[in-house]
Motif scaffolding. Sequence first.
Motif, PDB file in Angstrom:
ATOM      1  N   MET A   1     -12.059 -75.033  -9.822  1.00  0.00           N
ATOM      2  CA  MET A   1     -10.792 -74.384  -9.658  1.00  0.00           C
ATOM      3  C   MET A   1     -10.657 -73.762  -8.279  1.00  0.00           C
ATOM      4  O   MET A   1      -9.643 -73.157  -7.996  1.00  0.00           O
ATOM      5  N   GLY A   2     -11.645 -73.905  -7.451  1.00  0.00           N
ATOM      6  CA  GLY A   2     -11.610 -73.313  -6.130  1.00  0.00           C
ATOM      7  C   GLY A   2     -10.599 -73.960  -5.208  1.00  0.00           C
ATOM      8  O   GLY A   2     -10.150 -73.337  -4.242  1.00  0.00           O
ATOM      9  N   ASP A   3     -10.220 -75.213  -5.472  1.00  0.00           N
ATOM     10  CA  ASP A   3      -9.285 -75.890  -4.579  1.00  0.00           C
ATOM     11  C   ASP A   3      -7.816 -75.700  -4.979  1.00  0.00           C
ATOM     12  O   ASP A   3      -6.926 -76.193  -4.294  1.00  0.00           O
ATOM     13  N   LEU A   4      -7.542 -74.979  -6.066  1.00  0.00           N
ATOM     14  CA  LEU A   4      -6.171 -74.703  -6.478  1.00  0.00           C
ATOM     15  C   LEU A   4      -5.581 -73.574  -5.632  1.00  0.00           C
ATOM     16  O   LEU A   4      -6.296 -72.658  -5.234  1.00  0.00           O
ATOM     17  N   PRO A   5      -4.277 -73.614  -5.380  1.00  0.00           N
ATOM     18  CA  PRO A   5      -3.647 -72.506  -4.655  1.00  0.00           C
ATOM     19  C   PRO A   5      -3.724 -71.210  -5.465  1.00  0.00           C
ATOM     20  O   PRO A   5      -3.839 -71.232  -6.697  1.00  0.00           O
ATOM     21  N   GLY A   6      -3.649 -70.096  -4.793  1.00  0.00           N
ATOM     22  CA  GLY A   6      -3.798 -68.787  -5.434  1.00  0.00           C
ATOM     23  C   GLY A   6      -2.766 -68.510  -6.510  1.00  0.00           C
ATOM     24  O   GLY A   6      -3.091 -67.961  -7.562  1.00  0.00           O
ATOM     25  N   HIS A   7      -1.512 -68.887  -6.253  1.00  0.00           N
ATOM     26  CA  HIS A   7      -0.469 -68.614  -7.243  1.00  0.00           C
ATOM     27  C   HIS A   7      -0.664 -69.441  -8.512  1.00  0.00           C
ATOM     28  O   HIS A   7      -0.387 -68.985  -9.616  1.00  0.00           O
ATOM     29  N   LEU A   8      -1.186 -70.649  -8.385  1.00  0.00           N
ATOM     30  CA  LEU A   8      -1.435 -71.488  -9.556  1.00  0.00           C
ATOM     31  C   LEU A   8      -2.619 -70.950 -10.364  1.00  0.00           C
ATOM     32  O   LEU A   8      -2.593 -70.935 -11.601  1.00  0.00           O
ATOM     33  N   ARG A   9      -3.643 -70.492  -9.653  1.00  0.00           N
ATOM     34  CA  ARG A   9      -4.805 -69.906 -10.323  1.00  0.00           C
ATOM     35  C   ARG A   9      -4.397 -68.650 -11.101  1.00  0.00           C
ATOM     36  O   ARG A   9      -4.817 -68.441 -12.243  1.00  0.00           O
ATOM     37  N   THR A  10      -3.550 -67.811 -10.489  1.00  0.00           N
ATOM     38  CA  THR A  10      -3.066 -66.604 -11.158  1.00  0.00           C
ATOM     39  C   THR A  10      -2.248 -66.961 -12.388  1.00  0.00           C
ATOM     40  O   THR A  10      -2.367 -66.308 -13.431  1.00  0.00           O
ATOM     41  N   CYS A  11      -1.439 -67.998 -12.300  1.00  0.00           N
ATOM     42  CA  CYS A  11      -0.627 -68.441 -13.433  1.00  0.00           C
ATOM     43  C   CYS A  11      -1.513 -68.916 -14.593  1.00  0.00           C
ATOM     44  O   CYS A  11      -1.243 -68.611 -15.746  1.00  0.00           O
ATOM     45  N   LEU A  12      -2.578 -69.642 -14.281  1.00  0.00           N
ATOM     46  CA  LEU A  12      -3.497 -70.111 -15.327  1.00  0.00           C
ATOM     47  C   LEU A  12      -4.206 -68.945 -16.004  1.00  0.00           C
ATOM     48  O   LEU A  12      -4.377 -68.944 -17.230  1.00  0.00           O
ATOM     49  N   HIS A  13      -4.613 -67.955 -15.225  1.00  0.00           N
ATOM     50  CA  HIS A  13      -5.288 -66.796 -15.814  1.00  0.00           C
ATOM     51  C   HIS A  13      -4.332 -65.969 -16.667  1.00  0.00           C
ATOM     52  O   HIS A  13      -4.728 -65.459 -17.711  1.00  0.00           O
ATOM     53  N   THR A  14      -3.081 -65.876 -16.246  1.00  0.00           N
ATOM     54  CA  THR A  14      -2.083 -65.175 -17.038  1.00  0.00           C
ATOM     55  C   THR A  14      -1.839 -65.913 -18.353  1.00  0.00           C
ATOM     56  O   THR A  14      -1.682 -65.286 -19.404  1.00  0.00           O
ATOM     57  N   GLY A  15      -1.839 -67.231 -18.309  1.00  0.00           N
ATOM     58  CA  GLY A  15      -1.687 -68.021 -19.528  1.00  0.00           C
ATOM     59  C   GLY A  15      -2.851 -67.825 -20.480  1.00  0.00           C
ATOM     60  O   GLY A  15      -2.665 -67.766 -21.690  1.00  0.00           O
ATOM     61  N   LYS A  16      -4.063 -67.691 -19.939  1.00  0.00           N
ATOM     62  CA  LYS A  16      -5.230 -67.440 -20.787  1.00  0.00           C
ATOM     63  C   LYS A  16      -5.115 -66.082 -21.475  1.00  0.00           C
ATOM     64  O   LYS A  16      -5.417 -65.950 -22.662  1.00  0.00           O
ATOM     65  N   LEU A  17      -4.686 -65.085 -20.732  1.00  0.00           N
ATOM     66  CA  LEU A  17      -4.506 -63.764 -21.326  1.00  0.00           C
ATOM     67  C   LEU A  17      -3.395 -63.770 -22.369  1.00  0.00           C
ATOM     68  O   LEU A  17      -3.503 -63.107 -23.408  1.00  0.00           O
ATOM     69  N   ALA A  18      -2.344 -64.525 -22.119  1.00  0.00           N
ATOM     70  CA  ALA A  18      -1.255 -64.639 -23.093  1.00  0.00           C
ATOM     71  C   ALA A  18      -1.749 -65.318 -24.370  1.00  0.00           C
ATOM     72  O   ALA A  18      -1.380 -64.916 -25.476  1.00  0.00           O
ATOM     73  N   LEU A  19      -2.600 -66.339 -24.228  1.00  0.00           N
ATOM     74  CA  LEU A  19      -3.181 -66.997 -25.401  1.00  0.00           C
ATOM     75  C   LEU A  19      -4.019 -66.020 -26.217  1.00  0.00           C
ATOM     76  O   LEU A  19      -3.926 -65.987 -27.445  1.00  0.00           O
ATOM     77  N   LEU A  20      -4.826 -65.207 -25.558  1.00  0.00           N
ATOM     78  CA  LEU A  20      -5.618 -64.199 -26.268  1.00  0.00           C
ATOM     79  C   LEU A  20      -4.709 -63.210 -26.998  1.00  0.00           C
ATOM     80  O   LEU A  20      -4.982 -62.846 -28.147  1.00  0.00           O
ATOM     81  N   ALA A  21      -3.645 -62.776 -26.343  1.00  0.00           N
ATOM     82  CA  ALA A  21      -2.718 -61.837 -26.974  1.00  0.00           C
ATOM     83  C   ALA A  21      -2.046 -62.457 -28.196  1.00  0.00           C
ATOM     84  O   ALA A  21      -1.882 -61.796 -29.226  1.00  0.00           O
ATOM     85  N   ILE A  22      -1.692 -63.728 -28.098  1.00  0.00           N
ATOM     86  CA  ILE A  22      -1.059 -64.416 -29.233  1.00  0.00           C
ATOM     87  C   ILE A  22      -2.049 -64.562 -30.385  1.00  0.00           C
ATOM     88  O   ILE A  22      -1.693 -64.351 -31.553  1.00  0.00           O
ATOM     89  N   LEU A  23      -3.300 -64.901 -30.088  1.00  0.00           N
ATOM     90  CA  LEU A  23      -4.305 -65.036 -31.145  1.00  0.00           C
ATOM     91  C   LEU A  23      -4.549 -63.711 -31.860  1.00  0.00           C
ATOM     92  O   LEU A  23      -4.593 -63.654 -33.094  1.00  0.00           O
ATOM     93  N   VAL A  24      -4.725 -62.652 -31.101  1.00  0.00           N
ATOM     94  CA  VAL A  24      -4.982 -61.349 -31.723  1.00  0.00           C
ATOM     95  C   VAL A  24      -3.761 -60.890 -32.526  1.00  0.00           C
ATOM     96  O   VAL A  24      -3.906 -60.371 -33.640  1.00  0.00           O
ATOM     97  N   SER A  25      -2.571 -61.087 -31.984  1.00  0.00           N
ATOM     98  CA  SER A  25      -1.353 -60.718 -32.715  1.00  0.00           C
ATOM     99  C   SER A  25      -1.223 -61.530 -34.008  1.00  0.00           C
ATOM    100  O   SER A  25      -0.841 -60.990 -35.047  1.00  0.00           O
ATOM    101  N   GLY A  26      -1.551 -62.815 -33.938  1.00  0.00           N
ATOM    102  CA  GLY A  26      -1.514 -63.646 -35.141  1.00  0.00           C
ATOM    103  C   GLY A  26      -2.503 -63.186 -36.192  1.00  0.00           C
ATOM    104  O   GLY A  26      -2.198 -63.183 -37.386  1.00  0.00           O
ATOM    105  N   GLY A  27      -3.681 -62.785 -35.769  1.00  0.00           N
ATOM    106  CA  GLY A  27      -4.666 -62.264 -36.714  1.00  0.00           C
ATOM    107  C   GLY A  27      -4.204 -60.979 -37.379  1.00  0.00           C
ATOM    108  O   GLY A  27      -4.390 -60.782 -38.580  1.00  0.00           O
TER     109      GLY A  27
END
Length: 138
Positions: free
Chosen positions: A1-27
């Motif tokens: 993931m080192g060759d991805l632009p910074g804004h794309l990397r930030t977007c992917l990490h935000t999506g991962k955090l959103a997935l965690l939030a959705i899983l915990v909320s679903g539980g």
Amino acid sequence: MGDLPGHLRTCLHTGKLALLAILVSGGIVLQILACALYNNWWPMLTVIMYVLLPMPLLFFSGSDASSLLSESDSGWVNATKFLTGASAVGSIAIPAILKHAGVIGWGALAMELSSYFVFVLAIMCCIGMNDDDDYSFL
């Protein structure tokens, strides 16, 4: 993931955090529905185990949560593994005992166990995301 632009990397990490939030909320939603739909609040006893589950990680493991997935000779890591396993078994045992005693029905048991597995999936995703080199939130 080192060759991805910074804004794309930030977007992917935000999506991962959103997935965690959705899983915990679903539980949490499944946990509350198991009680509310069947008008029986005894299944909320498993919340005690959900609160106790991360305590050994917080107190004994420190910042190295991935040490639970590896072999170790440390007594503290072994104690953490044992206490975490006991809490995990308790999270499954409480609804099973309540069903066996006739306190809750099959539907509430199914929702309780599905809530547990959603929480376990969220914890595994959290540990897996914490292993990333460039992004750590624990």
